[in-house]
Each structure stands twice: as C-alpha cells, then as structure tokens.
Write a protein that holds these residues in place. Structure first.
Motif, PDB file in Angstrom:
ATOM      1  N   SER A 101       0.828  -1.211   0.000  1.00 50.42           N
ATOM      2  CA  SER A 101       0.000   0.000   0.000  1.00 50.42           C
ATOM      3  C   SER A 101       0.861   1.258   0.000  1.00 50.42           C
ATOM      4  O   SER A 101       0.507   2.257  -0.647  1.00 50.42           O
ATOM      5  CB  SER A 101      -0.931   0.002   1.211  1.00 50.42           C
ATOM      6  N   ASP A 104       1.844   1.794  -3.432  1.00 52.35           N
ATOM      7  CA  ASP A 104       0.715   2.336  -4.191  1.00 52.35           C
ATOM      8  C   ASP A 104       0.619   3.845  -4.011  1.00 52.35           C
ATOM      9  O   ASP A 104       0.372   4.584  -4.972  1.00 52.35           O
ATOM     10  CB  ASP A 104      -0.594   1.685  -3.738  1.00 52.35           C
ATOM     11  N   TYR A 154      -7.583  -2.109  -6.364  1.00 51.55           N
ATOM     12  CA  TYR A 154      -6.645  -0.998  -6.174  1.00 51.55           C
ATOM     13  C   TYR A 154      -7.463   0.290  -6.082  1.00 51.55           C
ATOM     14  O   TYR A 154      -7.472   1.093  -7.013  1.00 51.55           O
ATOM     15  CB  TYR A 154      -5.636  -0.935  -7.329  1.00 51.55           C
ATOM     16  N   HIS A 280      -1.001  -8.867  -3.931  1.00 53.60           N
ATOM     17  CA  HIS A 280      -2.420  -8.674  -3.607  1.00 53.60           C
ATOM     18  C   HIS A 280      -3.236  -9.929  -3.894  1.00 53.60           C
ATOM     19  O   HIS A 280      -4.374  -9.876  -4.373  1.00 53.60           O
ATOM     20  CB  HIS A 280      -2.975  -7.471  -4.373  1.00 53.60           C
TER      21      HIS A 280
END
Length: 490
Positions: A101, A104, A154, A280
């Motif tokens: 994360s 991301d 996402y 993921h």
C-alpha cells in the motif's frame, strides 16, 4: 477502529438521502472498520446536477490550465504528506500488505504529479488551410460531466488514473468507488478539497453499482463514463451509455499470458512469474496467471515455483513478514474456490495449494493458498476466465509460433510478458501478441507516462500517459476566414 464517514456532493459532506449505511470490514479478520453512507439514485442525481451546474455555469472549465495543474500538483503533495495514513486505510480496506500500500501511494502521487506537469503543455495546433487568407486550428476542450467507477482491488490507484486527468483538463466529475473499499477515496476527496478543487467540480457518491453506477451510466447529463471492472458490468454500461451516446473509457480485465522460453534467465523468470501473480493475492487485472512455458524447461520451472510457493508467508497485511494477504470477501473467496474445483474436474493437475490455509490464526479471514495448476489446455475455464485470485495455470509450447498463438488464444488482450535472452525473438513475439502492453523480461510494471488499456474484450480507450489525458477532452476545429466574400451561389 470504527469510524463514521460521509459522501461529498457539491462541496458538502453529507449522509445518504435514505439514511442507509454500510459497514466496511477488514478482510483479514472481518472486523468492522468504518461505517459509510449507502447512496442511491437520488444521491447520484444530486451529484450529477452539481457537476452539471458547475460545468455549464461555473468558471472551472475556463480556469487556466496552469491553475488547474497547480491544484493537481498540490493534491500530489498532500498524498505524500499523508502517505502513512492512506497506506493504513488501503490495507484495512483491501487486506493487502501495508508495504504494498505504501508503494501504491507513491505511484498515486506520481500520477497526480505527471498530470500536473502536462496540464498546460497542449494548447492545440494550427493546421494548414486550403483557403487563402484564413486560419485553421484544433483546440482541445473538457468533455463535460464525467462519471467515474472504480474497482475494489486498487481503490485509490485506479481512482487516481481517473481523477488526475479529469481535473487537469477542467471537467467536472462524480466518482463511485467500490462499495466495499471506499476509505482511501473518501480521504483523497478531503485532500482535493484542501487543495482547492472547487465545490461541485468533484463529487463522491458511495453505494452499489446497481444503483449509483446504473444512474451514472444512463443519465442524459453525464458526458463520459470511465469504468474499471468486470466484463459483464462493462457490457451493461455500454448499453446504458447509448442513452446519449456517452464517451466511454472501459478497462475490463484480462487473462494475461507470460511466455517463458528455454533461453530465458531462469532465476529472473521464476522471480517475475511469482511477482506477476501473487501481489495482492492475484487480485490484479494484469496478473500473469497464464504461464506459457517452453516444453524443455517445464518441469524445472514448475519445481522451482512450487518450492518458493511453499515458503510463502500469508497473514496480516500489517505484519512486516507477510508476503500475501487475504482475498477481498467471502463471496470472492467462494468464487476462487469454485474455479479451483472446476480446474480439477477439467483434468488440470494441482501442483501446490488449492485450499484455504489450516493456520488457526487465519480462519477469520478470507485467505486462500497460492495455487499452481499444470497440464493445462486452452479449453479449460481456469485458463480462459479471470479467477482474480492466487492461481497460476501452466501450458507448454515447442515453437515460437505456437507460443504466440497460445498467448493470443483469449477473449482478452490487456497485457502479456515474454522472457528470453534473444532480443530479436522478443520483439517478434511482442509484435505478434495482441495486447495493450507487452513486457519483455519484466512483468506488471507500469508508470504514468505510458498508456494503459487493452485489445479485444479488455476494453475501450486508454488511461495514463497523454492518451489518458485525451480521453477527457473533445477536439474542436476552429476555422476563420480573414477575408470573407459572398459566394453568390443562389
């Protein structure tokens, strides 16, 4: 943790008109982490009206591109400032590791920074006119009111691909995140408000696709729908969008081949095969779930993959040792289990995995073991359909031509990979593969400068790059006769 949040319409944080709410749960242990409004068609209509009025009557579309770019840049800065909080919310929402994360969030800030930089770089173009004493130019204008629908895998990354170019080009928008993973999208709307996005220009409606998404898709006041999600839903959106011939940008998933030749760097191929699928828990539209392996190295490659899979650390995304978290929901876990059951029935060989873990500490979460099938053929459901889980299928080939044929044997064409040390062969394969992205000696890499989207039933249009910006504009030709004279035709 259990927080109460709101949706954002016309510059105000509001509850759903119906008063209904939805619990948001952590896939790791099913703990309720937030309570959010459950919007419906009435909330959506209010957001559409706010966006329509702001576009048609406000100053936002005519705001200089440099000013819009500055706002987009400020959003990037605020995401970087709140990186840890956003990463924590994303992992609570999705179950993915917090380290993933964090990565991301860096990518998301990069998307906003990219569109901030290109916002004022295209002032149109002069084109040659066949008429003396005249000018002819093409200008690019915002398309209008944009409906944006994002998936659960996402949540904020996919939102950024839509929000940044829409704001940079002066559109107004209504965003509907997945109803099960809205937390980071809510947070980024707070940051957008702080950055100076005007009231009505960006609206957030929370709720189910069957209500909110359907209203956006069919509304006569919405000019564009950008959707990332499943093929069946994408087809419904296309039908609904015909109400006023909306512009469409659809990214509808993939069943992505990863072709590995015998002359590939073996350790690199093994590493990238793992990375291509198990981030993921395989819940990635570009996951390289179809391994297409040259026959002579099949056994060696499968043995290496199985050995590494057995060492996986599965668990809480907030544990630094965790490599793979849970699936998103009980419903999705059941779907993945059904695909594995079908694969066994169709004759594929289960090399590893194929069940839920037996660790007592993981029983409250939606966990599934990383799974590898061998002896797969292209007529199997697990080869052709997107299971969206931690599953690899392995097919074999003998010739380069057969490899490319197998790679293209799909209704999808989102992405694919080729692993070989022969650069010429790699280029031949890339040229023959009918996909929006082909990686050579790499898998699942993307960056804001390059377009993203697919061939065939993987969708329509592109996100990211300049093509992603163009999705949010209309081209207008402006001709001026500098020395007009009557034709005297009639």
């Amino acid at each position: 943790m259990n927080i109460t949040l709101k949706q954002y319409i016309n510059g105000n944080w509001v509850d759903a008109k119906s008063g209904e709410t939805r619990d948001i749960i952590n896939p790791y242990n099913q703990e309720v982490v937030a309570n959010v409004p459950e919007g419906n068609a009435e909330d959506t209509k209010a957001a559409i009206q706010a966006a329509r009025d702001t576009f048609d009557q406000g100053d936002w579309p005519s705001t200089p591109a440099t000013e819009r770019g500055a706002i987009v840049r400020r959003i990037a800065e605020l995401i970087e400032r709140d990186r840890e909080e956003l990463a924590r919310l994303e992992s609570l929402d999705t179950g993915k590791t917090v380290e993933e994360s964090r990565g991301d969030m860096d990518d998301i800030a990069g998307v906003f920074r990219y569109y901030a930089e290109v916002a004022d770089k295209d002032g149109g173009e002069l084109i040659a006119s066949p008429i003396p004493n005249s000018t002819s130019k093409v200008v690019y204008e915002p398309i209008g009111v944009c409906g944006q629908i994002t998936p659960w895998n996402y949540p904020l990354l996919q939102a950024s691909w839509k929000l940044a170019p829409a704001i940079a080009t002066g559109n107004t928008l209504i965003m509907k995140p997945s109803e099960i993973t809205p937390l980071t999208t809510i947070k980024v709307f707070e940051l957008m408000e702080e950055a100076g996005v005007p009231a009505g220009a960006a609206n957030l409606v929370l709720g189910a696709g069957a209500t909110v998404g359907a209203e956006l898709s069919s509304s006569m006041d919405v000019d564009l729908i950008s959707f990332t999600g499943g093929l069946a839903t994408g087809k419904k959106i296309m039908q609904a969008a015909s109400s006023n011939m909306k512009k469409l940008a659809l990214e509808l998933g993939g069943k992505n081949p990863n072709v590995i030749f015998a002359d590939a760097d073996f350790e690199l191929a093994v590493d990238q095969a793992m990375n291509g699928v198990f981030f993921h828990a395989g819940q990635i539209c570009s996951a390289g779930t179809r391994l297409i392996v040259e026959e002579s190295i099949h056994d060696k490659l499968v043995d290496a993959l199985v050995e590494r899979v057995k060492k996986f650390n599965i668990g809480n995304g907030f544990d630094d040792s965790t490599q793979m978290g849970p699936l998103i929901s009980a419903e999705h876990l059941a779907k993945v289990e059904k695909y594995v059951e079908t694969g066994v029935k169709e004759g594929a060989t289960l090399a590893v995995g194929g069940s839920r873990p037996d660790d007592p500490e993981l029983q409250d979460g939606f966990f599934y073991l990383p799974t590898i099938f061998t002896n797969c053929t292209t007529d199997m459901h697990i080869v052709q359909e997107e299971a969206f889980g931690p599953i690899i299928t392995v097919e074999t080939f003998k010739t380069e031509e057969e490899a490319v044929t197998l790679a293209n044997d799909s209704i999808y064409g989102l992405a694919g990979g080729v692993f070989t040390t022969d650069a010429v062969k790699a280029e031949r394969c890339a040229a023959g593969m009918r996909m929006g992205t082909v990686w050579i000696n790499e898998f699942n890499l993307y960056f804001p400068h390059a377009p993203w989207g697919g061939y065939k039933q993987s969708g329509i249009g592109r996100e990211l790059g300049r093509l992603g910006l163009e999705e949010y504009t209309e081209a207008k030709h402006v001709f001026q006769n500098l020395k007009p004279e009557p034709l005297n035709w009639f």
